[in-house]
Design an enzyme around this catalytic site. Structure first.
Site, PDB file in Angstrom:
ATOM      1  N   HIS A  69      -9.234  15.631 -53.364  1.00  9.83           N
ATOM      2  CA  HIS A  69     -10.384  16.549 -53.419  1.00  9.83           C
ATOM      3  C   HIS A  69     -10.170  17.919 -52.773  1.00  9.83           C
ATOM      4  O   HIS A  69     -10.798  18.247 -51.760  1.00  9.83           O
ATOM      5  CB  HIS A  69     -11.647  15.900 -52.848  1.00  9.83           C
ATOM      6  CG  HIS A  69     -11.464  15.025 -51.630  1.00  9.83           C
ATOM      7  ND1 HIS A  69     -10.811  15.456 -50.496  1.00  9.83           N
ATOM      8  CD2 HIS A  69     -11.851  13.754 -51.381  1.00  9.83           C
ATOM      9  CE1 HIS A  69     -10.812  14.472 -49.603  1.00  9.83           C
ATOM     10  NE2 HIS A  69     -11.437  13.434 -50.127  1.00  9.83           N
ATOM     11  N   ASN A 105     -10.733   2.427 -47.405  1.00  9.45           N
ATOM     12  CA  ASN A 105     -11.587   2.546 -46.203  1.00  9.45           C
ATOM     13  C   ASN A 105     -12.821   1.656 -46.314  1.00  9.45           C
ATOM     14  O   ASN A 105     -13.932   2.054 -45.980  1.00  9.45           O
ATOM     15  CB  ASN A 105     -11.991   4.013 -45.954  1.00  9.45           C
ATOM     16  CG  ASN A 105     -12.858   4.596 -47.048  1.00  9.45           C
ATOM     17  OD1 ASN A 105     -12.770   4.182 -48.203  1.00  9.45           O
ATOM     18  ND2 ASN A 105     -13.710   5.550 -46.707  1.00  9.45           N
ATOM     19  N   HIS A 153      -9.795   8.076 -57.734  1.00 10.54           N
ATOM     20  CA  HIS A 153     -10.365   8.149 -56.379  1.00 10.54           C
ATOM     21  C   HIS A 153     -11.804   7.623 -56.383  1.00 10.54           C
ATOM     22  O   HIS A 153     -12.748   8.369 -56.643  1.00 10.54           O
ATOM     23  CB  HIS A 153     -10.314   9.605 -55.903  1.00 10.54           C
ATOM     24  CG  HIS A 153     -10.670   9.780 -54.460  1.00 10.54           C
ATOM     25  ND1 HIS A 153     -10.138  10.776 -53.681  1.00 10.54           N
ATOM     26  CD2 HIS A 153     -11.507   9.093 -53.637  1.00 10.54           C
ATOM     27  CE1 HIS A 153     -10.621  10.704 -52.462  1.00 10.54           C
ATOM     28  NE2 HIS A 153     -11.473   9.686 -52.417  1.00 10.54           N
ATOM     29  N   ASP A 184     -14.299  10.795 -56.641  1.00 10.50           N
ATOM     30  CA  ASP A 184     -14.580  10.454 -55.238  1.00 10.50           C
ATOM     31  C   ASP A 184     -15.952   9.764 -55.124  1.00 10.50           C
ATOM     32  O   ASP A 184     -16.745  10.060 -54.227  1.00 10.50           O
ATOM     33  CB  ASP A 184     -14.507  11.678 -54.315  1.00 10.50           C
ATOM     34  CG  ASP A 184     -14.445  11.277 -52.838  1.00 10.50           C
ATOM     35  OD1 ASP A 184     -14.304  10.069 -52.540  1.00 10.50           O
ATOM     36  OD2 ASP A 184     -14.544  12.171 -51.979  1.00 10.50           O
ATOM     37  N   HIS A 194     -23.601   5.282 -51.048  1.00  6.19           N
ATOM     38  CA  HIS A 194     -24.387   4.948 -49.856  1.00  6.19           C
ATOM     39  C   HIS A 194     -25.796   4.597 -50.326  1.00  6.19           C
ATOM     40  O   HIS A 194     -26.200   4.956 -51.434  1.00  6.19           O
ATOM     41  CB  HIS A 194     -24.457   6.137 -48.892  1.00  6.19           C
ATOM     42  CG  HIS A 194     -23.130   6.518 -48.319  1.00  6.19           C
ATOM     43  ND1 HIS A 194     -22.413   5.698 -47.468  1.00  6.19           N
ATOM     44  CD2 HIS A 194     -22.378   7.634 -48.488  1.00  6.19           C
ATOM     45  CE1 HIS A 194     -21.277   6.300 -47.131  1.00  6.19           C
ATOM     46  NE2 HIS A 194     -21.223   7.464 -47.735  1.00  6.19           N
TER      47      HIS A 194
END
Ligand code: DOR
Ligand code: ZN
Length: 447
Positions: free
Chosen positions: A238, A107, A73, A311, A315
């Site tokens: 998660h 995504n 992930h 995960d 950013h």
């Protein structure tokens, strides 16, 4: 004097690389052994004095020699979000973090809903890669319009209820059934983000009440009920709440319901959120200490949660350092997961067998990667050498572009120092010893 037949075989085999005298986990215990590699593959594991001659020998004395983590992930962004992360920085972060296979979430901008976007990602990842990269696809607004041309080159289908994959749809039972039918038809796991709450929260309090444990458990219950009717393979991403983990434990059936947990939900809780910025802002949010303890129990003692996944959701500093309500959700994880998890082993929170199962073997099995996740003869030579040295996590040393981490300043006791992908050393004590795009399989396919 005649050569023994074993020596003759060794000469013919021509060992390319020998990782000598490292600590390999055998029957749950670190044991001094040497690993011989031929081409992409592990040729054998040898005791002291029995090693075959090799073209290159790496002394691994005192180091753990382990299968590279398979991180099922990660969000490597790229395309229009290369400013957050691209395949170069993301796969460097993976290699430096002891992760040899990553699976990239859909995504991205644009999202992976068509073969053409997947092809763009594959092309870019091939040029920039330092580790193996697999891909997932999203589900279009009209499920029947799912692009079947994606199927051979993806490892799963992701249900993600937020932009850019939200598509303005409601995840009601008929849509969930249709998604599971895709999983069943194409024999791919349906990965599911267990939180259907939408819209922006205006404050920290609203964020936590919107993305509550009740919400997570309800979402899991809805998808599990559909799984029981439709079949397929549901993988819950998660898991962060005790209630959701307990539900999964009660509903598990062989092979069709699997689940993962992140290191931030295992090591951090809401009590670790200091200040008003978005350093620890993530979805699902950090939970209570009690949830955290149940997650460890479910991972190690009940095996209700199969595996660990980072995960990794990069950013920019600016996107994270805003006021909590304005900051973006997501944390970098590729360079902290293996150090944190092995520290947990060294501190006896989990066993070596737990580590190998949750970080290497089961992710490979869930994804159908038969040649990966185990350090044994005939398996892919995707290996990490880990030094038992103590250091402090510092975001500004990351290879990832995302350097704001809630683990800043935390002491860990394990440092990945050398990473081998498909039999080739790519990362060696802080430096990359091959260029981008030369080593690693893209796309990783089921086999
Ligand atoms: O916090 C998160 N950020 N959670 C997710 O599930 C997605 C991720 C992202 O893509 O930024
Ligand atoms: Zn994610």
């Amino acid at each position: 004097m005649l050569e023994s037949s074993a020596t003759v075989v060794w000469r013919l085999m021509a060992i390319d690389l020998l990782l000598k005298d490292g600590l390999v986990i055998l029957q749950g215990k670190p044991t001094k052994r040497s690993i011989a590699i031929v081409g992409h593959t592990i040729e054998g594991i040898y005791s002291d004095g029995e090693e075959p001659p090799a073209k290159e020998v790496m002394d691994c004395t005192g180091m753990y020699v382990l299968p590279g983590m398979i991180d099922m992930h990660v969000h490597l962004r790229d395309l229009n979000q290369s400013y957050k992360e691209d395949y170069d920085s993301g796969t460097r972060a993976a290699a430096a973090g002891g992760v040899t296979t990553v699976v990239d979430m859909p995504n991205s901008v644009p999202p992976v809903l068509s073969r053409s976007v997947l092809d763009m990602k594959i092309n870019r990842a091939r040029k920039q890669r330092f580790v193996n990269v697999g891909f997932y696809a999203g589900i279009p607004r009209d499920v029947t319009a799912f692009d079947t041309a994606l199927v051979g080159d993806i490892l799963g289908i992701k249900v993600y209820p937020h932009a850019p994959l939200a598509g303005g749809v409601t995840w009601n039972s008929s849509r969930i059934h249709a998604a599971l039918q895709l999983s069943s038809k194409y024999n791919l796991p349906l990965l599911f983000h267990p939180d259907l709450a939408r819209g922006k929260a205006a404050s920290i309090t609203e964020f936590f009440s919107k993305h509550s444990c009740k919400e997570e458990a309800n979402a899991v219950a809805m998808f599990v009920a559909a799984l029981q009717e439709v079949g397929g393979h549901l993988h819950v991403c998660h898991v962060s709440c005790a209630s959701a983990a307990e539900l999964i434990m009660k509903s598990r059936a062989e092979e069709i319901l699997t689940a993962e947990v992140t290191p931030h939900h295992l090591f951090l809780s809401r009590d670790d959120i200091h200040g008003q910025d978005g350093t620890s802002k993530v979805l699902p949010p950090l939970r209570s200490r009690q949830d955290r303890e149940v997650l460890w129990y479910m991972l190690c003692k009940r095996c209700a949660i199969d595996c660990v996944a980072s995960d990794h959701a990069p950013h920019t500093r600016d996107e994270k350092m805003r006021d909590f309500a304005e900051a973006l959700s997501g944390l970098p994880g590729l360079e902290t997961t293996v150090p944190l998890m092995i520290t947990a082993v060294l501190e006896k929170r989990m066993t070596w067998a737990d580590y190998l199962r949750t970080c290497c073997y089961l992710p490979a099995r869930i994804l159908g990667l038969r040649g990966k996740g185990i350090l044994a003869k005939g398996f892919d030579a995707d290996i990490v050498v880990v030094s038992p040295e103590e250091y402090e996590i510092q975001g500004d040393t990351f290879f990832s572009k995302a350097r704001v981490t809630p683990f800043e300043g935390r002491h860990v006791k394990a440092k990945p120092v050398m990473t081998i992908v498909e039999g080739q050393i790519v990362y060696d004590h802080g430096r990359f010893v091959v260029g981008p795009g030369l080593v690693g399989c893209v796309p990783v396919r089921k086999r």
